[in-house]
Design an enzyme around this catalytic site. Structure first.
Site, PDB file in Angstrom:
ATOM      1  NE  ARG A 291      54.196  57.466  31.175  1.00  0.00           N
ATOM      2  CZ  ARG A 291      54.742  56.387  31.738  1.00  0.00           C
ATOM      3  NH1 ARG A 291      54.783  55.236  31.073  1.00  0.00           N
ATOM      4  NH2 ARG A 291      55.255  56.455  32.957  1.00  0.00           N
TER       5      ARG A 291
ATOM      6  CE  LYS B 253      56.958  60.052  31.029  1.00  0.00           C
ATOM      7  NZ  LYS B 253      56.881  61.015  32.142  1.00  0.00           N
TER       8      LYS B 253
ATOM      9  CG  HIS C  20      48.359  62.632  31.859  1.00  0.00           C
ATOM     10  ND1 HIS C  20      49.257  61.846  31.166  1.00  0.00           N
ATOM     11  CD2 HIS C  20      48.906  62.824  33.088  1.00  0.00           C
ATOM     12  CE1 HIS C  20      50.306  61.600  31.926  1.00  0.00           C
ATOM     13  NE2 HIS C  20      50.117  62.172  33.092  1.00  0.00           N
TER      14      HIS C  20
ATOM     15  NE  ARG D 298      50.284  57.654  33.280  1.00  0.00           N
ATOM     16  CZ  ARG D 298      50.865  56.466  33.252  1.00  0.00           C
ATOM     17  NH1 ARG D 298      50.272  55.447  32.675  1.00  0.00           N
ATOM     18  NH2 ARG D 298      52.048  56.280  33.823  1.00  0.00           N
TER      19      ARG D 298
ATOM     20  CG  HIS E  35      53.996  56.016  37.934  1.00  0.00           C
ATOM     21  ND1 HIS E  35      52.806  56.242  38.596  1.00  0.00           N
ATOM     22  CD2 HIS E  35      53.900  56.724  36.772  1.00  0.00           C
ATOM     23  CE1 HIS E  35      52.043  57.046  37.880  1.00  0.00           C
ATOM     24  NE2 HIS E  35      52.681  57.348  36.779  1.00  0.00           N
TER      25      HIS E  35
ATOM     26  CE1 TYR F  87      49.796  60.065  35.695  1.00  0.00           C
ATOM     27  CE2 TYR F  87      51.549  60.689  37.198  1.00  0.00           C
ATOM     28  CZ  TYR F  87      51.075  60.530  35.910  1.00  0.00           C
ATOM     29  OH  TYR F  87      51.879  60.844  34.851  1.00  0.00           O
TER      30      TYR F  87
END
Length: 317
Positions: free
Chosen positions: A175, A199, A265, A268, A291, A300
């Site tokens: 990210r 995250k 993104h 990614r 994830h 994705y």
């Protein structure tokens, strides 16, 4: 208010058991005499809770703006908002701004998180979002970068820092927030890997190829500053590069090269798609991207239709 509550309880005594009367008393007091925190206090407490959970500064700001816009439009205190108020708000938001179903469902999820927190903290009896179901959205195949487009972007980088950024994004699929958070000390050039913080402040290793290693080494040799950040501004201040700085640079690079819309993104999504097309197990792709749920990984990755056709002939004909 207390007198009215007691009157209701007295009238219900012949009908309800002691436990039921106690529960009714709790519900009435919660509904009719809520905690005396102001709307601003409640929002501040909720955002603090999200910060403790590990949400990024950008996510918290998005939550705050979304909730503030809703309450300003609805014109009621949080504790008095009902399901119909929110349905009307979402419908008007979609119509006036001509937004996608994805955006509307994102707003619904944020409001659901907020009102569920209010319910858990006993500021309201029941979240009004419970009766508002998930908005159905169409699955749209999003673009990925082709090998030719990646080479075009590399060829048009006018400094080694940008070239290293393109290589790192393409090779790792990290990210953009993870990229700008990297320090030089996080990089292991010998093993061609680095530790990123994703995250929820969760750390994971990501890996890069020989090309990214060489361009990183070349970039680091140009550095004479003392900033610990891996990627810094090109001026004399040598400050840590921001997310906006990376996004702007890639956007301009996309325009100059004619590649089109280029953003972090997209790298990614490209990595995930290429990994699956080349046979990497989806569970490993999930780990690589960091994830929590495998469904996110599948969203994705856009599977190459030619591979689907080849698999059909191999297994089903």
């Amino acid at each position: 208010m207390e007198t009215a509550i007691n009157l209701v309880l007295v009238q219900m005594q012949p009908i309800l058991t002691c436990d039921q009367l106690k529960r009714l008393s709790e519900v009435l007091r919660c509904a009719l005499t809520p905690k005396q925190d102001t709307c601003a206090d409640l929002l501040r407490l909720f955002l603090t809770a999200k910060e403790v959970e590990g949400c990024s500064t950008r996510t918290i700001a998005y939550y705050e703006n979304t909730i503030q816009h809703m309450v300003k439009t609805v014109g009621k205190p949080y504790t008095r908002i009902e399901s119909d108020d929110l349905r009307g708000y979402l419908a008007n938001y979609e119509t006036k701004r001509n937004t996608s179903k994805v955006t509307i469902d994102n707003i619904r999820r944020i409001l659901s998180s907020f009102f569920s927190w209010l319910e858990d903290e006993d500021y309201i009896v029941k979240s009004p979002v419970r009766r508002i179901h998930r908005v159905k959205t169409a699955t749209v195949a999003k673009d990925v970068l082709s090998d030719e487009e990646l080479e075009t972007l590399r060829d048009n980088c006018d400094n080694v820092r940008d070239l290293a950024i393109v290589d790192m994004l393409a090779a790792t699929g990290m990210r953009v927030g993870e990229l700008v958070g990297l320090n030089i000390a996080d990089i292991d050039l010998q093993e061609r890997e680095c530790i990123v913080t994703g995250k929820g402040n969760k750390q994971r290793p990501v890996y890069f190829d020989a090309r990214a290693k060489l361009h990183l080494q070349e970039y680091l040799r140009t550095r004479s500053d003392t900033c610990p950040a891996l990627f810094v501004s090109l001026d004399s201040t040598a400050t840590r590069l921001s997310i906006g700085g990376v996004e702007a640079r890639l956007r301009n690079l996309g325009k100059v090269t004619g590649v089109g819309r280029v953003h972090p993104h997209k790298f990614r999504r490209t990595l995930a798609t290429h990994a699956i097309d080349k046979g990497m197990p989806i569970e490993q792709v999930q780990k690589l991207l960091g994830h929590a749920r495998i469904d996110t990984t599948m969203h994705y990755a856009m599977v190459n239709q030619n591979n689907v056709k080849a698999s059909h002939r191999k297994y089903l004909e």
